[in-house]
Design a protein around this motif. Structure first.
Motif, PDB file in Angstrom:
ATOM      1  N   LEU A  60     -23.569  17.166   3.932  1.00  0.00           N
ATOM      2  CA  LEU A  60     -24.819  16.770   4.592  1.00  0.00           C
ATOM      3  C   LEU A  60     -25.914  17.804   4.388  1.00  0.00           C
ATOM      4  O   LEU A  60     -27.095  17.446   4.292  1.00  0.00           O
ATOM      5  CB  LEU A  60     -24.572  16.535   6.083  1.00  0.00           C
ATOM      6  CG  LEU A  60     -23.700  15.332   6.410  1.00  0.00           C
ATOM      7  CD1 LEU A  60     -23.414  15.264   7.901  1.00  0.00           C
ATOM      8  CD2 LEU A  60     -24.334  14.041   5.908  1.00  0.00           C
ATOM      9  N   ASN A  67     -25.903   8.308   4.569  1.00  0.00           N
ATOM     10  CA  ASN A  67     -25.356   7.425   5.588  1.00  0.00           C
ATOM     11  C   ASN A  67     -23.837   7.593   5.603  1.00  0.00           C
ATOM     12  O   ASN A  67     -23.276   8.313   4.781  1.00  0.00           O
ATOM     13  CB  ASN A  67     -25.786   5.968   5.361  1.00  0.00           C
ATOM     14  CG  ASN A  67     -25.281   5.391   4.056  1.00  0.00           C
ATOM     15  OD1 ASN A  67     -24.206   5.749   3.579  1.00  0.00           O
ATOM     16  ND2 ASN A  67     -26.050   4.493   3.469  1.00  0.00           N
ATOM     17  N   VAL A  68     -23.172   6.942   6.540  1.00  0.00           N
ATOM     18  CA  VAL A  68     -21.730   7.120   6.698  1.00  0.00           C
ATOM     19  C   VAL A  68     -20.984   6.703   5.430  1.00  0.00           C
ATOM     20  O   VAL A  68     -20.049   7.394   5.000  1.00  0.00           O
ATOM     21  CB  VAL A  68     -21.212   6.331   7.930  1.00  0.00           C
ATOM     22  CG1 VAL A  68     -19.697   6.395   8.025  1.00  0.00           C
ATOM     23  CG2 VAL A  68     -21.838   6.870   9.206  1.00  0.00           C
ATOM     24  N   SER A  83     -16.494   8.264  10.416  1.00  0.00           N
ATOM     25  CA  SER A  83     -17.174   8.023  11.681  1.00  0.00           C
ATOM     26  C   SER A  83     -16.553   8.852  12.807  1.00  0.00           C
ATOM     27  O   SER A  83     -17.270   9.463  13.617  1.00  0.00           O
ATOM     28  CB  SER A  83     -17.127   6.538  12.022  1.00  0.00           C
ATOM     29  OG  SER A  83     -17.868   6.279  13.183  1.00  0.00           O
ATOM     30  N   LEU A  86     -17.536  12.431  12.342  1.00  0.00           N
ATOM     31  CA  LEU A  86     -18.927  12.629  12.735  1.00  0.00           C
ATOM     32  C   LEU A  86     -19.099  12.649  14.248  1.00  0.00           C
ATOM     33  O   LEU A  86     -19.937  13.390  14.767  1.00  0.00           O
ATOM     34  CB  LEU A  86     -19.810  11.543  12.113  1.00  0.00           C
ATOM     35  CG  LEU A  86     -20.031  11.674  10.609  1.00  0.00           C
ATOM     36  CD1 LEU A  86     -20.648  10.406  10.051  1.00  0.00           C
ATOM     37  CD2 LEU A  86     -20.890  12.897  10.297  1.00  0.00           C
ATOM     38  N   GLU A  90     -21.007  15.592  16.031  1.00  0.00           N
ATOM     39  CA  GLU A  90     -22.175  15.295  16.865  1.00  0.00           C
ATOM     40  C   GLU A  90     -21.957  15.824  18.291  1.00  0.00           C
ATOM     41  O   GLU A  90     -22.848  16.434  18.871  1.00  0.00           O
ATOM     42  CB  GLU A  90     -22.442  13.795  16.880  1.00  0.00           C
ATOM     43  CG  GLU A  90     -23.736  13.414  17.576  1.00  0.00           C
ATOM     44  CD  GLU A  90     -24.045  11.941  17.478  1.00  0.00           C
ATOM     45  OE1 GLU A  90     -25.248  11.596  17.405  1.00  0.00           O
ATOM     46  OE2 GLU A  90     -23.105  11.122  17.482  1.00  0.00           O
ATOM     47  N   VAL A  95     -24.242  18.045  14.068  1.00  0.00           N
ATOM     48  CA  VAL A  95     -24.806  16.947  13.273  1.00  0.00           C
ATOM     49  C   VAL A  95     -25.588  16.031  14.199  1.00  0.00           C
ATOM     50  O   VAL A  95     -25.247  15.888  15.382  1.00  0.00           O
ATOM     51  CB  VAL A  95     -23.667  16.137  12.589  1.00  0.00           C
ATOM     52  CG1 VAL A  95     -24.162  14.813  12.053  1.00  0.00           C
ATOM     53  CG2 VAL A  95     -23.033  16.942  11.476  1.00  0.00           C
ATOM     54  N   GLU A  96     -26.629  15.448  13.649  1.00  0.00           N
ATOM     55  CA  GLU A  96     -27.330  14.420  14.422  1.00  0.00           C
ATOM     56  C   GLU A  96     -27.487  13.169  13.563  1.00  0.00           C
ATOM     57  O   GLU A  96     -27.584  13.238  12.340  1.00  0.00           O
ATOM     58  CB  GLU A  96     -28.676  14.915  14.933  1.00  0.00           C
ATOM     59  CG  GLU A  96     -29.702  15.216  13.874  1.00  0.00           C
ATOM     60  CD  GLU A  96     -31.017  15.711  14.462  1.00  0.00           C
ATOM     61  OE1 GLU A  96     -31.229  15.587  15.690  1.00  0.00           O
ATOM     62  OE2 GLU A  96     -31.826  16.220  13.688  1.00  0.00           O
ATOM     63  N   ARG A  97     -27.460  12.045  14.250  1.00  0.00           N
ATOM     64  CA  ARG A  97     -27.653  10.743  13.604  1.00  0.00           C
ATOM     65  C   ARG A  97     -29.064  10.270  13.952  1.00  0.00           C
ATOM     66  O   ARG A  97     -29.450  10.292  15.108  1.00  0.00           O
ATOM     67  CB  ARG A  97     -26.619   9.738  14.111  1.00  0.00           C
ATOM     68  CG  ARG A  97     -25.199  10.163  13.827  1.00  0.00           C
ATOM     69  CD  ARG A  97     -24.215   9.192  14.438  1.00  0.00           C
ATOM     70  NE  ARG A  97     -22.908   9.852  14.563  1.00  0.00           N
ATOM     71  CZ  ARG A  97     -21.763   9.216  14.566  1.00  0.00           C
ATOM     72  NH1 ARG A  97     -21.723   7.910  14.471  1.00  0.00           N
ATOM     73  NH2 ARG A  97     -20.635   9.878  14.679  1.00  0.00           N
ATOM     74  N   ARG A 108     -28.961   7.631   9.464  1.00  0.00           N
ATOM     75  CA  ARG A 108     -28.987   8.761   8.540  1.00  0.00           C
ATOM     76  C   ARG A 108     -28.429   9.991   9.243  1.00  0.00           C
ATOM     77  O   ARG A 108     -28.619  10.172  10.442  1.00  0.00           O
ATOM     78  CB  ARG A 108     -30.412   9.047   8.049  1.00  0.00           C
ATOM     79  CG  ARG A 108     -31.041   7.889   7.308  1.00  0.00           C
ATOM     80  CD  ARG A 108     -30.431   7.751   5.954  1.00  0.00           C
ATOM     81  NE  ARG A 108     -30.968   6.575   5.272  1.00  0.00           N
ATOM     82  CZ  ARG A 108     -30.445   6.071   4.197  1.00  0.00           C
ATOM     83  NH1 ARG A 108     -29.370   6.626   3.656  1.00  0.00           N
ATOM     84  NH2 ARG A 108     -30.953   5.017   3.628  1.00  0.00           N
ATOM     85  N   LEU A 109     -27.759  10.846   8.483  1.00  0.00           N
ATOM     86  CA  LEU A 109     -27.054  11.995   9.042  1.00  0.00           C
ATOM     87  C   LEU A 109     -27.713  13.300   8.612  1.00  0.00           C
ATOM     88  O   LEU A 109     -28.053  13.461   7.432  1.00  0.00           O
ATOM     89  CB  LEU A 109     -25.602  11.971   8.571  1.00  0.00           C
ATOM     90  CG  LEU A 109     -24.851  10.667   8.872  1.00  0.00           C
ATOM     91  CD1 LEU A 109     -23.583  10.573   8.041  1.00  0.00           C
ATOM     92  CD2 LEU A 109     -24.552  10.575  10.355  1.00  0.00           C
TER      93      LEU A 109
END
Length: 172
Positions: A60, A67-68, A83, A86, A90, A95-97, A108-109
């Motif tokens: 990332l 994306n995932v 997922s 993530l 998160e 990490v942020e979505r 988006r990651l």
């Protein structure tokens, strides 16, 4: 054993050398697995996250906004595994979505500032090291290795056909 070595030992038949070759392959696989396990434990001690999570962060960081599905392909794991990975990243604030304003279905990651700080001090993830070593092989050798491993997996008659879509993790 190479063809030259086998020829230099005329008193041994090919059938006698096969167990030695099998043992050599098993030893080499053990070296690879133990190296990955040891490195994975070191990553967890140093960073507090799994080597797979660290690898995801690196991907990332290298390509913000994946994306995932894209990340899953880069990690060679199933999207549901990505997922779950993530979710942990998160929750840890690494990490942020984000959802673009135009299409809220797309996620988006991005690596957070806390994730960037962790990456600045992180050792290499074992999967990254394995990928580096594989990519360093000449293409024809990599194709030979892939073919040989495919035959081995087929011969094992595994009951876990999706095992290759799960990240290598060490449980400590």
């Amino acid at each position: 054993m190479s063809a030259v070595s086998a020829q230099s030992q005329p008193d041994r038949t090919p059938m006698e050398t096969e167990p030695d070759l099998s043992r050599s392959v098993i030893r080499q696989l053990r070296v690879i697995i133990r190296a990955l396990q040891g490195h994975s434990r070191a990553v967890e001690r140093a960073c507090g996250i799994s080597a797979s999570q660290l690898w995801a962060l690196w991907e990332l960081q290298r390509t913000p906004g994946l994306n995932v599905s894209d990340l899953s392909r880069r990690l060679s794991v199933h999207a549901s595994t990505t997922s779950n990975l993530l979710d942990k990243l998160e929750y840890s604030g690494l990490v942020e979505r984000r959802r673009p304003e135009k299409d809220q279905r797309i996620v988006r990651l991005y690596v957070t500032a806390k994730g960037e700080e962790l990456l600045a001090n992180a050792p290499a993830a074992p999967q990254g090291e394995l990928n580096r070593a594989l990519q360093a092989l000449p293409p024809e050798r990599l194709a030979e290795l892939d073919g040989g491993l495919t035959l081995l997996v087929e011969a094992m008659n595994t009951t876990e056909p999706r095992a290759g879509l799960q990240p290598f993790e060490v449980k400590t």
